[in-house]
Design a protein around this motif. Structure first.
Motif, PDB file in Angstrom:
ATOM      1  N   ILE A   1       0.253  14.706   2.695  1.00 54.26           N
ATOM      2  CA  ILE A   1      -1.026  14.020   2.868  1.00 54.26           C
ATOM      3  C   ILE A   1      -1.171  12.836   1.925  1.00 54.26           C
ATOM      4  CG2 ILE A   1      -2.207  15.508   1.203  1.00 54.26           C
ATOM      5  CD1 ILE A   1      -3.655  14.017   4.456  1.00 54.26           C
ATOM      6  N   LEU A   2      -0.451  12.876   0.780  1.00 53.03           N
ATOM      7  CA  LEU A   2      -0.500  11.755  -0.168  1.00 53.03           C
ATOM      8  C   LEU A   2       0.013  10.472   0.469  1.00 53.03           C
ATOM      9  CD1 LEU A   2       0.746  13.360  -3.526  1.00 53.03           C
ATOM     10  CD2 LEU A   2      -1.597  12.786  -2.867  1.00 53.03           C
ATOM     11  N   ALA A   3       1.057  10.601   1.290  1.00 54.77           N
ATOM     12  CA  ALA A   3       1.612   9.422   1.956  1.00 54.77           C
ATOM     13  C   ALA A   3       0.580   8.804   2.897  1.00 54.77           C
ATOM     14  CB  ALA A   3       2.876   9.799   2.723  1.00 54.77           C
ATOM     15  N   VAL A   4      -0.183   9.645   3.580  1.00 54.82           N
ATOM     16  CA  VAL A   4      -1.219   9.147   4.494  1.00 54.82           C
ATOM     17  C   VAL A   4      -2.320   8.431   3.713  1.00 54.82           C
ATOM     18  CG1 VAL A   4      -2.954   9.817   6.199  1.00 54.82           C
ATOM     19  CG2 VAL A   4      -0.742  10.989   6.147  1.00 54.82           C
ATOM     20  N   ILE A   5      -2.768   9.050   2.618  1.00 49.82           N
ATOM     21  CA  ILE A   5      -3.814   8.437   1.785  1.00 49.82           C
ATOM     22  C   ILE A   5      -3.321   7.113   1.203  1.00 49.82           C
ATOM     23  CG2 ILE A   5      -5.212   8.702  -0.298  1.00 49.82           C
ATOM     24  CD1 ILE A   5      -5.153  11.726   0.214  1.00 49.82           C
ATOM     25  N   GLY A   6      -2.073   7.110   0.729  1.00 47.33           N
ATOM     26  CA  GLY A   6      -1.493   5.893   0.176  1.00 47.33           C
ATOM     27  C   GLY A   6      -1.388   4.785   1.202  1.00 47.33           C
ATOM     28  N   ALA A   7      -0.980   5.139   2.419  1.00 41.60           N
ATOM     29  CA  ALA A   7      -0.862   4.143   3.484  1.00 41.60           C
ATOM     30  C   ALA A   7      -2.221   3.540   3.821  1.00 41.60           C
ATOM     31  CB  ALA A   7      -0.251   4.788   4.730  1.00 41.60           C
ATOM     32  N   ILE A   8      -3.257   4.385   3.837  1.00 38.55           N
ATOM     33  CA  ILE A   8      -4.606   3.891   4.110  1.00 38.55           C
ATOM     34  C   ILE A   8      -5.062   2.936   3.010  1.00 38.55           C
ATOM     35  CG2 ILE A   8      -7.037   4.567   4.292  1.00 38.55           C
ATOM     36  CD1 ILE A   8      -6.076   7.162   5.626  1.00 38.55           C
ATOM     37  N   ALA A   9      -4.777   3.290   1.741  1.00 39.64           N
ATOM     38  CA  ALA A   9      -5.157   2.431   0.613  1.00 39.64           C
ATOM     39  C   ALA A   9      -4.435   1.084   0.678  1.00 39.64           C
ATOM     40  CB  ALA A   9      -4.840   3.135  -0.703  1.00 39.64           C
ATOM     41  N   ALA A  10      -3.133   1.110   0.986  1.00 41.38           N
ATOM     42  CA  ALA A  10      -2.361  -0.133   1.082  1.00 41.38           C
ATOM     43  C   ALA A  10      -2.857  -0.992   2.242  1.00 41.38           C
ATOM     44  CB  ALA A  10      -0.883   0.191   1.251  1.00 41.38           C
ATOM     45  N   PHE A  11      -3.168  -0.347   3.366  1.00 42.15           N
ATOM     46  CA  PHE A  11      -3.688  -1.070   4.526  1.00 42.15           C
ATOM     47  C   PHE A  11      -5.029  -1.722   4.199  1.00 42.15           C
ATOM     48  CE2 PHE A  11      -6.327  -1.149   8.379  1.00 42.15           C
ATOM     49  CZ  PHE A  11      -5.527  -1.916   9.218  1.00 42.15           C
ATOM     50  N   ALA A  12      -5.915  -0.952   3.546  1.00 41.97           N
ATOM     51  CA  ALA A  12      -7.225  -1.488   3.166  1.00 41.97           C
ATOM     52  C   ALA A  12      -7.065  -2.679   2.218  1.00 41.97           C
ATOM     53  CB  ALA A  12      -8.065  -0.390   2.510  1.00 41.97           C
ATOM     54  N   GLY A  13      -6.102  -2.575   1.286  1.00 38.51           N
ATOM     55  CA  GLY A  13      -5.856  -3.669   0.360  1.00 38.51           C
ATOM     56  C   GLY A  13      -5.401  -4.929   1.064  1.00 38.51           C
ATOM     57  N   THR A  14      -4.536  -4.778   2.057  1.00 43.08           N
ATOM     58  CA  THR A  14      -4.031  -5.945   2.798  1.00 43.08           C
ATOM     59  C   THR A  14      -5.133  -6.591   3.624  1.00 43.08           C
ATOM     60  OG1 THR A  14      -1.855  -4.882   2.928  1.00 43.08           O
ATOM     61  CG2 THR A  14      -2.251  -6.742   4.395  1.00 43.08           C
ATOM     62  N   VAL A  15      -5.982  -5.773   4.256  1.00 40.77           N
ATOM     63  CA  VAL A  15      -7.103  -6.307   5.029  1.00 40.77           C
ATOM     64  C   VAL A  15      -8.056  -7.065   4.115  1.00 40.77           C
ATOM     65  CG1 VAL A  15      -9.145  -5.682   6.387  1.00 40.77           C
ATOM     66  CG2 VAL A  15      -6.961  -4.549   6.834  1.00 40.77           C
ATOM     67  N   TRP A  16      -8.302  -6.516   2.920  1.00 39.71           N
ATOM     68  CA  TRP A  16      -9.185  -7.165   1.955  1.00 39.71           C
ATOM     69  C   TRP A  16      -8.612  -8.508   1.511  1.00 39.71           C
ATOM     70  CZ3 TRP A  16      -9.439  -6.514  -3.892  1.00 39.71           C
ATOM     71  CH2 TRP A  16     -10.623  -7.028  -4.395  1.00 39.71           C
ATOM     72  N   VAL A  17      -7.300  -8.539   1.288  1.00 43.38           N
ATOM     73  CA  VAL A  17      -6.635  -9.792   0.912  1.00 43.38           C
ATOM     74  C   VAL A  17      -6.809 -10.834   2.022  1.00 43.38           C
ATOM     75  CG1 VAL A  17      -4.359 -10.854   0.684  1.00 43.38           C
ATOM     76  CG2 VAL A  17      -4.952  -8.882  -0.707  1.00 43.38           C
ATOM     77  N   ALA A  18      -6.597 -10.423   3.277  1.00 42.14           N
ATOM     78  CA  ALA A  18      -6.730 -11.350   4.403  1.00 42.14           C
ATOM     79  C   ALA A  18      -8.146 -11.918   4.485  1.00 42.14           C
ATOM     80  CB  ALA A  18      -6.365 -10.644   5.708  1.00 42.14           C
ATOM     81  N   SER A  19      -9.144 -11.082   4.220  1.00 46.13           N
ATOM     82  CA  SER A  19     -10.536 -11.554   4.276  1.00 46.13           C
ATOM     83  C   SER A  19     -10.804 -12.576   3.175  1.00 46.13           C
ATOM     84  CB  SER A  19     -11.503 -10.371   4.161  1.00 46.13           C
ATOM     85  OG  SER A  19     -11.494  -9.823   2.854  1.00 46.13           O
TER      86      SER A  19
END
Length: 206
Positions: free
Chosen positions: A175-193
């Motif tokens: 489950i850590l991998a899933v949480i980590g992937a969500i955090a990385a995805f959120a970070g990339t979306v935030w960067v794009a914004s």
């Protein structure tokens, strides 16, 4: 000066890096192509300014694209004789090292990109201050891009650590991998914004 156009390239490169479109096992848009689009955007921004942070960002971005390209080639030959004969533990170690290298380069080039972008915004607004006083006293960016860079680096690092931990101990802590992937995805979306915000600061180049 073509900063709006340059940041547009960076924005769409980031968006494309988030998307993963496949036909079967074949990836239609390899990630290294998206990274090269980002590097192209940084080069356009640099055409009228030799910003040292953006120069570092472009260099790291190109290295990142090279690592991504190597990962793509490895994926293409994954089913071939070469990788089939590699010990499973060694294969997994190489995958984790590649993943860690990608994450470090991604964090580094985006950190320098925001640092350089803040300096460019500062320079573009210098002319607004004609009084003989310290500009720093009056200049307050709408967004502190250095803080954006730092917060992104922290978020993406946490996401990477969680993903790697989840991959290594996937039987117990997958489950850590899933949480980590969500955090990385959120970070990339935030960067794009935030890149979209930077682009809007140069409306004269639309």
């Amino acid at each position: 000066m073509q900063r709006n156009r340059g940041y547009r390239f960076v924005f769409w490169g980031l968006v494309l890096s988030i998307l993963h479109i496949n036909i079967g096992e074949m990836e239609i848009l390899p990630n290294f192509i998206a990274v090269l689009i980002i590097a192209k955007g940084i080069s356009i921004v640099l055409e009228d300014n030799g910003n040292k942070y953006l120069l570092r960002a472009r260099m790291l971005c190109r290295i990142y694209a090279g690592v991504q390209g190597a990962a793509f080639v490895m994926e293409m030959v994954k089913e071939g004789l070469l990788l089939n004969n590699i010990d499973a533990v060694l294969n997994e170690t190489l995958t984790l090292l590649l993943f860690a290298s990608n994450s470090i380069l991604n964090i580094a080039f985006l950190f320098y990109l925001f640092m350089g972008s803040e300096l460019l915004l500062f320079e573009s607004r210098r002319d607004c201050f004609t009084l003989g006083r310290e500009i720093d006293e009056y200049f307050t960016p709408e967004r502190n891009l250095r803080k954006v860079a730092t917060k992104f680096a922290v978020l993406y690092t946490i996401g990477t650590v969680l993903m790697m931990g989840g991959l290594v101990f996937r039987n117990d802590f997958g489950i850590l991998a899933v949480i980590g992937a969500i955090a990385a995805f959120a970070g990339t979306v935030w960067v794009a914004s935030n890149i979209a915000y930077i682009r809007r600061q140069y409306p004269e180049y639309r």
